[in-house]
Every structure is written in C-alpha cells, then in structure tokens.
Design an enzyme around this catalytic site. Structure first.
Site, PDB file in Angstrom:
ATOM      1  N   LYS A 185      24.344  39.688  52.430  1.00  0.00           N
ATOM      2  CA  LYS A 185      24.928  40.088  53.811  1.00  0.00           C
ATOM      3  C   LYS A 185      25.515  39.118  54.462  1.00  0.00           C
ATOM      4  CE  LYS A 185      20.911  43.320  54.644  1.00  0.00           C
ATOM      5  NZ  LYS A 185      19.720  43.611  55.487  1.00  0.00           N
ATOM      6  N   TYR A 229      24.128  52.851  55.778  1.00  0.00           N
ATOM      7  CA  TYR A 229      22.654  52.957  56.699  1.00  0.00           C
ATOM      8  C   TYR A 229      22.564  54.203  57.259  1.00  0.00           C
ATOM      9  CZ  TYR A 229      21.851  47.969  55.839  1.00  0.00           C
ATOM     10  OH  TYR A 229      21.679  46.857  55.335  1.00  0.00           O
ATOM     11  N   ASN A 251      18.573  38.985  57.272  1.00  0.00           N
ATOM     12  CA  ASN A 251      17.670  38.789  56.254  1.00  0.00           C
ATOM     13  C   ASN A 251      18.337  38.827  54.971  1.00  0.00           C
ATOM     14  OD1 ASN A 251      18.445  41.538  55.906  1.00  0.00           O
ATOM     15  ND2 ASN A 251      16.455  42.240  56.422  1.00  0.00           N
ATOM     16  N   HIS A 272      20.701  42.801  50.849  1.00  0.00           N
ATOM     17  CA  HIS A 272      20.214  44.291  50.666  1.00  0.00           C
ATOM     18  C   HIS A 272      19.928  44.678  49.245  1.00  0.00           C
ATOM     19  CE1 HIS A 272      20.078  48.623  50.714  1.00  0.00           C
ATOM     20  NE2 HIS A 272      20.976  48.780  49.747  1.00  0.00           N
ATOM     21  N   GLU A 280      24.105  54.549  46.775  1.00  0.00           N
ATOM     22  CA  GLU A 280      24.819  53.347  47.187  1.00  0.00           C
ATOM     23  C   GLU A 280      25.876  52.880  46.270  1.00  0.00           C
ATOM     24  OE1 GLU A 280      21.438  50.765  47.875  1.00  0.00           O
ATOM     25  OE2 GLU A 280      20.731  52.035  49.624  1.00  0.00           O
TER      26      GLU A 280
HETATM   27  P1  IDP Z   1      15.389  47.046  53.873  1.00  0.00           P
HETATM   28  O1  IDP Z   1      16.604  46.064  53.903  1.00  0.00           O
HETATM   29  O2  IDP Z   1      14.409  45.855  53.442  1.00  0.00           O
HETATM   30  O3  IDP Z   1      15.408  48.075  52.856  1.00  0.00           O
HETATM   31  P2  IDP Z   1      15.147  48.720  55.960  1.00  0.00           P
HETATM   32  O4  IDP Z   1      14.150  49.063  56.612  1.00  0.00           O
HETATM   33  O5  IDP Z   1      15.856  49.623  55.160  1.00  0.00           O
HETATM   34  O6  IDP Z   1      14.952  47.535  55.311  1.00  0.00           O
HETATM   35  O7  IDP Z   1      16.415  48.479  57.220  1.00  0.00           O
HETATM   36  C1  IDP Z   1      17.598  48.116  56.740  1.00  0.00           C
HETATM   37  C2  IDP Z   1      18.123  46.978  57.421  1.00  0.00           C
HETATM   38  O8  IDP Z   1      18.073  46.988  58.966  1.00  0.00           O
HETATM   39  C3  IDP Z   1      17.236  45.663  57.279  1.00  0.00           C
HETATM   40  O9  IDP Z   1      17.247  44.960  56.000  1.00  0.00           O
HETATM   41  C4  IDP Z   1      17.550  44.872  58.595  1.00  0.00           C
HETATM   42  O10 IDP Z   1      18.706  44.062  58.155  1.00  0.00           O
HETATM   43  C5  IDP Z   1      17.579  45.759  59.381  1.00  0.00           C
HETATM   44  N1  IDP Z   1      16.486  46.312  60.160  1.00  0.00           N
HETATM   45  C6  IDP Z   1      15.381  46.839  59.753  1.00  0.00           C
HETATM   46  N2  IDP Z   1      14.472  46.914  60.813  1.00  0.00           N
HETATM   47  C7  IDP Z   1      15.037  46.213  61.722  1.00  0.00           C
HETATM   48  C8  IDP Z   1      14.356  45.957  63.035  1.00  0.00           C
HETATM   49  O11 IDP Z   1      13.296  46.398  63.393  1.00  0.00           O
HETATM   50  N3  IDP Z   1      15.130  45.187  63.949  1.00  0.00           N
HETATM   51  C9  IDP Z   1      16.270  44.755  63.419  1.00  0.00           C
HETATM   52  N4  IDP Z   1      16.905  44.804  62.299  1.00  0.00           N
HETATM   53  C10 IDP Z   1      16.042  45.762  61.419  1.00  0.00           C
HETATM   54 MG    MG Z   2      16.059  50.043  52.847  1.00  0.00          MG
END
Ligand code: IDP
Ligand code: MG
Length: 137
Positions: free
Chosen positions: A10, A50, A113, A116, A127
């Site tokens: 990212k 997303y 974070n 992905h 994807e």
């Molecule tokens: P993942 O990347 O671990 O699969 P997902 O729940 O699919 O996590 O969420 C996609 C992305 O959205 C996350 O990697 C993160 O960047 C963002 N995200 C998820 N939950 C939150 C939140 O509660 N606050 C802010 N960003 C979030």
């Molecule tokens: Mg996810």
C-alpha cells in the site's frame, strides 16, 4: 495445492521504502513472483477492490488512502499461497497481529497497514482479474 494470490504494498509501504523488504519475505519463504507492477489506484479500482467495505464508516478514508500515492501490486504463487500469505501479513487489528507477521513488525495503524493480501480463493480470483487482467486467458 498451488494457489495464486494478489499482494499489494500500500502507499504507506511504498513511501516508507518497505517494498523490497516485504517482497523479500515472500521470496525467502518460497513463493514464486509471477507478476509485478507499480500503479496509482483510481477511485474506480479502489471501489471495485474494496466493494465489500463500501458501506463501512471507514470506507471514504480507506479510498482516499489507497489512491493517495503509488502502490506495488504483485501476483505470488505457491502451495497454500492464500492462507500462508495472510498468516505472514498478520491480522487487521494491530492488537491481534501475530508477533513476527509483517504488520506486527512494521506498523501499529489499522488503516495504514502496509499490505493487502487476498483472503480466499474467490477473492483471489476476483482481485487478480481486477488488477492483472493481462494475465487471464
Ligand atoms: P484486511 O486487509 O486485513 O483483509 P479488511 O477488513 O478487509 O482487512 O479491511 C480492508 C482494509 O481497510 C484494511 O487493510 C485497512 O487498511 C482498512 N480498514 C479495515 N478496518 C478499518 C478500520 O476500522 N479503520 C480504518 N481502516 C480500516
Ligand atoms: Mg480484506
């Protein structure tokens, strides 16, 4: 079972100069690098990628983040590539990310974070079509 998965470094990972380090982890583990490209994510790609999060309160912020500067997208192949890469990435919640996982080693933020990874065979197929249409055929 040999699987292919989509991994995206990212904007925060690219800006922090962690692309090589992240790729190296997967290469050292034994994954095969099948394709790699740098791109800036469009709003359209962000919304398609997303789609499952479109109604979440964090979605506008997530879309702004993922489109903010270039990312590095790659296709990795290996046995159990999807669950194994998710294990290496670590949980979304920083408090749950396993010690030694990529997120646990390099970030404490739930949104920025670093990385992905596809979370299921269906997600990977969807994807990969979205990000690497040139590989299909
Ligand atoms: P993942 O990347 O671990 O699969 P997902 O729940 O699919 O996590 O969420 C996609 C992305 O959205 C996350 O990697 C993160 O960047 C963002 N995200 C998820 N939950 C939150 C939140 O509660 N606050 C802010 N960003 C979030
Ligand atoms: Mg996810």
């Amino acid at each position: 079972m040999t699987e292919r998965t989509l991994i995206v470094v990212k904007p925060d990972g690219v800006q922090r100069g962690l692309t090589g380090e992240i790729l190296a982890r997967f290469e050292k583990r034994g994954f095969k690098l099948v394709a790699l490209k740098m791109l800036t994510v469009s709003n359209e790609l962000a919304e398609a990628h997303y789609a499952e999060h479109k109604e979440k309160p964090f979605f506008p912020s997530l879309r702004d983040f993922i489109t903010s500067s270039p990312v590095v997208a790659m296709v990795l192949e290996g046995q159990n590539a999807i669950p194994l890469s998710r294990q290496m990435i670590g949980a979304t919640d920083p408090l749950q990310a396993a010690p030694g996982s990529i997120r646990a080693e390099y970030t404490l933020d739930k949104q920025a974070n670093l990385i992905h990874g596809s979370d299921s065979p269906d997600a990977a197929q969807r994807e990969l079509r979205l990000w690497f249409p040139e590989l299909q055929g």
